[in-house]
Every structure is written in C-alpha cells, then in structure tokens.
Design a protein around this motif. Structure first.
Motif, PDB file in Angstrom:
ATOM      1  N   ASP A   1      51.319  37.449  41.788  1.00  0.00           N
ATOM      2  CA  ASP A   1      51.212  38.697  43.012  1.00  0.00           C
ATOM      3  C   ASP A   1      50.160  39.280  42.876  1.00  0.00           C
ATOM      4  O   ASP A   1      49.022  39.006  41.501  1.00  0.00           O
TER       5      ASP A   1
ATOM      6  N   ASP B   1      47.901  43.048  44.549  1.00  0.00           N
ATOM      7  CA  ASP B   1      47.966  44.532  44.787  1.00  0.00           C
ATOM      8  C   ASP B   1      46.111  45.075  45.904  1.00  0.00           C
ATOM      9  O   ASP B   1      45.342  44.892  43.937  1.00  0.00           O
ATOM     10  N   GLU B   2      46.306  44.804  45.923  1.00  0.00           N
ATOM     11  CA  GLU B   2      45.097  45.597  46.995  1.00  0.00           C
ATOM     12  C   GLU B   2      44.681  46.893  47.137  1.00  0.00           C
ATOM     13  O   GLU B   2      44.221  47.214  48.357  1.00  0.00           O
ATOM     14  N   GLY B   3      46.013  47.616  46.778  1.00  0.00           N
ATOM     15  CA  GLY B   3      46.558  49.137  46.460  1.00  0.00           C
ATOM     16  C   GLY B   3      44.770  50.082  46.172  1.00  0.00           C
ATOM     17  O   GLY B   3      44.042  49.532  45.985  1.00  0.00           O
TER      18      GLY B   3
ATOM     19  N   THR C   1      49.810  41.965  34.186  1.00  0.00           N
ATOM     20  CA  THR C   1      49.322  42.262  35.100  1.00  0.00           C
ATOM     21  C   THR C   1      47.761  42.683  34.174  1.00  0.00           C
ATOM     22  O   THR C   1      48.631  44.063  33.494  1.00  0.00           O
TER      23      THR C   1
ATOM     24  N   ARG D   1      45.800  45.684  35.674  1.00  0.00           N
ATOM     25  CA  ARG D   1      45.155  46.612  37.102  1.00  0.00           C
ATOM     26  C   ARG D   1      43.714  47.231  36.298  1.00  0.00           C
ATOM     27  O   ARG D   1      43.884  47.994  35.405  1.00  0.00           O
TER      28      ARG D   1
END
Length: 358
Positions: free
Chosen positions: A124, A126-128, A155, A157
């Motif tokens: 996965d 996540d480009e948030g 992950t 982050r």
C-alpha cells in the motif's frame, strides 16, 4: 501544482529477474525517507542541519548491487529474531528448536537468510498528509527452522515535518517467537562525511543494561546498573568519552554492543537522543520496545565501500536498535518474545529530527 509527497521507481534487479523497488516519502523542506523493497531497507534518510542544509544520515549504498553483495544489515528490517539466541537453540511447547548458528556459537538476526535478505511486497502507498508505504512479507512455517507461518506488515510513515515513524505487526498460525527491528547505521554529520560518531553526544533513558559474555550473550544474572560505569548515558555525553576504558564489558563487546533495559510497558516513549556537534543535527528515538541495542559500529572494518565510494570503517556510524532483549527465548526472566495464534506482535519506533538552537 504541489509536488508529490511520494515517488516510486525501480532501484535494482535480483539475479532471478525480480525488480527491487524504491519508494521515496517526503516531509517538510528536504526531509525524505527512501525505502527499498529488498529487506524493507531504509536506504536513505535526508534530514536538516543547523545551517539550513540537508544530508543523508544513514550509512548504506547508492546502488542495489552493494546491498546484494554483502550482508551487513545496513538499514535493514531484521527478523525473525533480532540480535542473538544462545547456541541457536530454544524450547517451545516442550520441543527443542535448533536454528542455524551464524555468529560464533549463536544465532544472529534471523539466521542464514533472514528478513533482511527477502524481497518484500509493497502492499500500500498513502499519498495523504502523512505519506506512507506499507510492505509485507510472509515467512512460511519452517523458514530458517522457526515454527509457524508469520505474516509481517511494516509501515514507514512521515508523521511530522521531520519525523519518520516505523510500525511493525506480525501474526502467526501456531506458537512461535518474533523480535523485529530496524538496523540503520546513523552518522548525523552525514553518511559520507568521513567523520566518527565517537564525538556524537548520546543520551539513553535507561538505568540498567545487560552485561554479556565474550560471544555477546547476556550473562546469567539480572540487568546491571549503569551507575558508575562507561555505560551510563543517562545524561548526554560523547559516545567515545569512555569507550577505550578497560571495562571487561567493553572488551566483550569490542566497544558498545549492549542492550539497555527501557521498561516501556508497551508505551511509546523517548529511549535515546543523539546529537552531532558540527551539523547540529539531533535525532530523538522513541519506541515501545523493552530494549535498545546500542552498537558503536565495532565490526565495521573498512573492507566495504558505501555511499560516495567511501570505505566504511569502525565507528563511522552507530546503531540504535529497539527490540526485545537478546536470548529472551531462553530467559523466562526477560520480556517474552512468544507469539500465539490470535495475538498480534507490535513494534512502534519513531525517529524525530531537529537542530541545535543557535
């Protein structure tokens, strides 16, 4: 249009043709974390200095060939069991498990082909607001002779302007042991600076450490107080200030290669603070793990070239590895590494960067 917080490309190719990908996570300014799918390695970490510049602070390789050629755990995710297990042996469910012995008489960092030598799947992205990449690896029952299938999810982050969070989880289908860590080698003056980490100022939030024998296995005694020893980093002081003293523990570790007892109780808290005198970079390490391995790069011997073609020598970098204590499967008095079906192994570590105030 705003710049993307994530980019993804091919970093290299395994001999069997499988591609090794690289994912770049971007924070504020020039802060970046670069992760490759081989070994779930933190390949680069670009952090600010006190003069407004940015530089890579983890030792490693510019190209994939370097990671494939030599197993030095540079930036790697280590498992199934980080650190050492005495004689590569432990008992579980009344049965004796024999692992490969790959570090003197002991098992180290997951065996002959640990998680650092596996190609992880990018599950996965996540480009948030907090860009992240999640990688997974399934270790089958019997891999390196560890019992149980282990499903691992990791992950990376960006959780602050200059903050990288690492969250690891694992589940099993039968009783097993698990102990994961990230094995980055840090030099806060810069990975290619050519400077020693011995003048970095280190603080470790621990009252006790584990004394070791000559093979780096904890001695059969309780944790030892750091008070009055070269292992006392409760207040910041240079890594090299007492590293050459004639303490038997420094002799056994060839310097610092010891676990500090944090007593986290599963809660994220400050474990260590490292500051570089010239760049003014500061790294705070927070973790929920019960131990922190402090390793002063004692076995880096100048035979390996790293980024920029520079040889990597003793004390060119140091590791701060949060994990369960070494040899815990054989020590009921230590935090337990056992994982049962239905349970979840969790490991949360945060690397938080800042700079020294003028």
């Amino acid at each position: 249009m705003a710049a993307s917080t994530i980019t993804r490309d091919v970093f290299g190719t395994l001999p069997d043709g499988r591609e090794v990908e690289r994912v770049v996570l971007r924070g504020e300014g020039g802060f970046e974390a670069r992760i490759i799918s081989y070994g779930a390695v933190l390949q680069a970490l670009i952090a600010p200095d006190a003069n407004g510049g940015y530089d890579d602070v983890v030792v490693g390789h510019d190209a994939f060939a370097g990671y494939l050629a030599e197993r030095k755990f540079l930036g790697a995710t280590v498992g199934r069991y980080a650190n050492r297990i005495a004689k590569g042996q432990f008992s579980l469910q009344g049965e004796t498990v024999q692992l490969a012995v790959n570090n003197g008489p002991n098992a180290l960092h997951g065996g002959l082909e640990g998680f650092d030598r596996k190609l992880w799947e990018i599950a996965d992205i996540d480009e948030g607001a907090e860009p992240a990449v999640t990688l997974t690896y399934v270790s089958p029952h019997g891999e390196e002779n560890y019992p149980g299938r282990l499903d691992v999810r990791l992950t990376y982050r960006i959780t602050g302007p200059t903050e990288l969070s690492l969250l690891m989880e694992a589940r099993t289908d039968r009783p097993t042991i698990v102990n994961l860590t990230n094995h980055s080698f840090f030099n806060l003056e810069g990975a290619t600076s050519g400077t020693s980490i011995l003048d970095h100022h280190l603080m470790v939030a621990a009252e006790q450490f584990l004394p070791i024998d000559a093979t780096a296995i904890p001695l059969p005694e309780p944790p030892r107080s750091v008070a009055g020893t070269p292992f006392d980093f409760r207040k910041p002081r240079p890594v090299g200030e007492r590293i050459h003293e004639g303490d038997p523990q420094l002799r056994n570790g060839r310097g610092y290669d010891h676990t500090y007892c944090l007593g986290r109780d599963g809660k994220l808290a400050l474990a260590a603070r490292l500051e570089a005198p010239r760049s003014g970079r500061i790294m705070e390490l927070l973790t929920d793990q019960p131990g922190l391995q402090v390793y002063s790069g004692n076995y880096l011997d100048g035979t390996m070239s790293g980024k920029g073609g520079k040889l990597i020598r003793q004390s060119d970098a140091m590791c701060l590895e949060p994990h369960i204590w070494p040899d815990a499967p054989n020590r009921p008095d230590f935090p337990s590494p056992r994982l049962d079906p239905g349970g979840v192994y969790r490991h949360h570590t945060v690397y938080r960067f800042s700079v020294r105030s003028p």
